[in-house]
Design a protein around this motif. Structure first.
Motif, mmCIF file in Angstrom:
data_model
loop_
_atom_site.group_PDB
_atom_site.id
_atom_site.type_symbol
_atom_site.label_atom_id
_atom_site.label_comp_id
_atom_site.label_asym_id
_atom_site.label_seq_id
_atom_site.Cartn_x
_atom_site.Cartn_y
_atom_site.Cartn_z
ATOM 1 N N GLU A 50 36.066 62.514 45.148
ATOM 2 C CA GLU A 50 35.241 61.315 45.057
ATOM 3 C C GLU A 50 35.998 60.287 44.230
ATOM 4 N N THR A 51 36.050 59.062 44.709
ATOM 5 C CA THR A 51 36.741 57.978 44.022
ATOM 6 C C THR A 51 35.792 56.806 43.877
ATOM 7 N N GLN A 52 35.814 56.210 42.694
ATOM 8 C CA GLN A 52 35.024 55.003 42.465
ATOM 9 C C GLN A 52 35.965 53.815 42.410
ATOM 10 N N ILE A 53 35.639 52.784 43.182
ATOM 11 C CA ILE A 53 36.418 51.556 43.217
ATOM 12 C C ILE A 53 35.539 50.449 42.667
ATOM 13 N N LYS A 54 35.981 49.829 41.593
ATOM 14 C CA LYS A 54 35.209 48.751 40.976
ATOM 15 C C LYS A 54 35.677 47.413 41.538
ATOM 16 N N LEU A 55 34.734 46.694 42.152
ATOM 17 C CA LEU A 55 35.029 45.373 42.710
ATOM 18 C C LEU A 55 34.578 44.310 41.719
ATOM 19 N N LYS A 56 35.522 43.527 41.217
ATOM 20 C CA LYS A 56 35.194 42.413 40.338
ATOM 21 C C LYS A 56 34.683 41.271 41.212
ATOM 22 N N PRO A 57 33.938 40.323 40.634
ATOM 23 C CA PRO A 57 33.551 39.151 41.423
ATOM 24 C C PRO A 57 34.808 38.434 41.929
ATOM 25 N N GLY A 58 34.777 37.992 43.181
ATOM 26 C CA GLY A 58 35.931 37.333 43.772
ATOM 27 C C GLY A 58 36.765 38.292 44.595
ATOM 28 N N LEU A 59 38.062 38.026 44.694
ATOM 29 C CA LEU A 59 38.962 38.832 45.521
ATOM 30 C C LEU A 59 39.391 40.109 44.828
ATOM 31 N N TYR A 114 43.668 46.433 51.634
ATOM 32 C CA TYR A 114 42.673 45.488 52.158
ATOM 33 C C TYR A 114 42.220 44.513 51.079
ATOM 34 N N TRP A 115 42.072 43.271 51.483
ATOM 35 C CA TRP A 115 41.412 42.282 50.630
ATOM 36 C C TRP A 115 39.914 42.418 50.858
ATOM 37 N N VAL A 116 39.160 42.493 49.780
ATOM 38 C CA VAL A 116 37.701 42.545 49.858
ATOM 39 C C VAL A 116 37.158 41.494 48.905
ATOM 40 N N LYS A 117 36.226 40.691 49.390
ATOM 41 C CA LYS A 117 35.638 39.655 48.543
ATOM 42 C C LYS A 117 34.260 40.091 48.089
ATOM 43 N N ASN A 118 34.079 40.081 46.778
ATOM 44 C CA ASN A 118 32.780 40.368 46.179
ATOM 45 C C ASN A 118 32.140 39.028 45.832
ATOM 46 N N ASP A 119 31.148 38.613 46.632
ATOM 47 C CA ASP A 119 30.469 37.332 46.429
ATOM 48 C C ASP A 119 29.359 37.406 45.384
ATOM 49 N N THR A 120 29.123 38.594 44.825
ATOM 50 C CA THR A 120 28.054 38.719 43.837
ATOM 51 C C THR A 120 28.551 38.239 42.472
ATOM 52 N N ALA A 121 27.623 38.024 41.555
ATOM 53 C CA ALA A 121 27.966 37.537 40.222
ATOM 54 C C ALA A 121 28.528 38.630 39.317
ATOM 55 N N GLY A 122 28.281 39.890 39.664
ATOM 56 C CA GLY A 122 28.725 40.979 38.794
ATOM 57 C C GLY A 122 29.633 41.970 39.500
ATOM 58 N N GLU A 123 30.104 42.930 38.728
ATOM 59 C CA GLU A 123 30.951 43.991 39.266
ATOM 60 C C GLU A 123 30.135 44.927 40.146
ATOM 61 N N VAL A 124 30.723 45.382 41.241
ATOM 62 C CA VAL A 124 30.074 46.318 42.161
ATOM 63 C C VAL A 124 30.968 47.551 42.270
ATOM 64 N N THR A 125 30.363 48.732 42.204
ATOM 65 C CA THR A 125 31.134 49.972 42.314
ATOM 66 C C THR A 125 30.919 50.606 43.678
ATOM 67 N N LEU A 126 32.026 50.888 44.364
ATOM 68 C CA LEU A 126 31.990 51.621 45.625
ATOM 69 C C LEU A 126 32.334 53.071 45.304
ATOM 70 N N VAL A 154 46.855 41.739 40.481
ATOM 71 C CA VAL A 154 46.260 41.967 39.161
ATOM 72 C C VAL A 154 45.187 40.958 38.772
ATOM 73 N N SER A 155 45.205 39.765 39.354
ATOM 74 C CA SER A 155 44.266 38.749 38.899
ATOM 75 C C SER A 155 44.194 37.599 39.892
ATOM 76 N N GLN A 156 43.056 36.901 39.841
ATOM 77 C CA GLN A 156 42.921 35.698 40.663
ATOM 78 C C GLN A 156 43.628 34.515 40.013
ATOM 79 N N GLU A 157 44.042 34.678 38.763
ATOM 80 C CA GLU A 157 44.769 33.638 38.046
ATOM 81 C C GLU A 157 46.242 34.020 37.979
ATOM 82 N N ALA A 158 47.112 33.012 38.041
ATOM 83 C CA ALA A 158 48.557 33.275 38.037
ATOM 84 C C ALA A 158 48.972 33.928 36.718
ATOM 85 N N PRO A 159 49.940 34.830 36.724
ATOM 86 C CA PRO A 159 50.568 35.382 37.924
ATOM 87 C C PRO A 159 49.653 36.407 38.588
#
Length: 190
Positions: A24-33, A91-103, A154-159
């Motif tokens: 079992e693996t948990q993937i944490k999706l931050k808001p955004g990409l 894969y790129w996945v976009k989290n449109d929610t305001a908070g972190e989502v765990t898959l 690593v981030s939506q902000e450079a780099p």
């Protein structure tokens, strides 16, 4: 003699149980990409993987090296160019929610596989159900001979990207490998 056969049978049974254990693996999706990979199982429907996101937020994309273009999955549109996530693809996945989502994904990671990596950029994932060094996972491919490096988002902000050829692959994360030539990637967990 019968006791010995029972012991051997039990040893075989236990070995099979452990080798078929579903991780079992948990993937944490931050808001955004987010850039992810499917760590266990070979194929999963987009809906099954992104179940924790609201229906309207289940958006994903991947770079198809063979076609040299991005393919998209956007619900309720004509951009449903793929319907399954595949093992070892980033894969790129976009989290449109305001908070972190765990898959939370469970399944069995294949013990061996082979895919062809094409010259140029390839979107890949971690081949194991636990952290593994990039160099070990990519054997027999050689840095500088078969590929020039591996990067992770690593981030939506450079780099945005970090070179990680000497680091570890982490289950659930996606990576980019720049191939210097077409080459099969053969991996065995043994």
């Amino acid at each position: 003699m019968i006791i010995r056969r029972i012991i051997i049978f039990c040893a075989i049974l236990l070995n099979l149980t452990f080798s078929l254990y579903a991780g079992e693996t948990q993937i944490k999706l931050k808001p955004g990409l987010n850039y992810i990979s499917i760590p266990n199982g070979t194929k999963r429907s987009v809906e099954e993987v992104l179940y924790a996101l609201p229906q309207s937020s289940r958006k994903a994309a991947y770079y198809d090296t063979a076609q040299k273009k991005y393919l998209f999955f956007v619900p309720d549109t004509d951009y449903r160019e793929f319907s399954e996530f595949e093992f070892l693809r980033g894969y790129w996945v976009k989290n449109d929610t305001a908070g972190e989502v765990t898959l939370t994904l469970s399944g069995t990671t294949p013990n061996a596989y082979s895919i062809v990596l094409k010259v140029g950029w390839n979107a890949i994932g971690c081949p194991a159900d636990k952290e593994i060094s990039v160099e070990q996972a990519l054997l027999p491919l050689k840095l500088g001979e078969d590929y020039s490096g591996v990067w992770r988002y690593v981030s939506q902000e450079a780099p945005n990207y970090q070179e990680c050829s000497k680091d570890k692959f982490i289950p659930g994360e996606g990576y980019w490998i720049k191939m210097l030539k077409d080459k099969p990637w053969d991996f065995s967990a043994d």
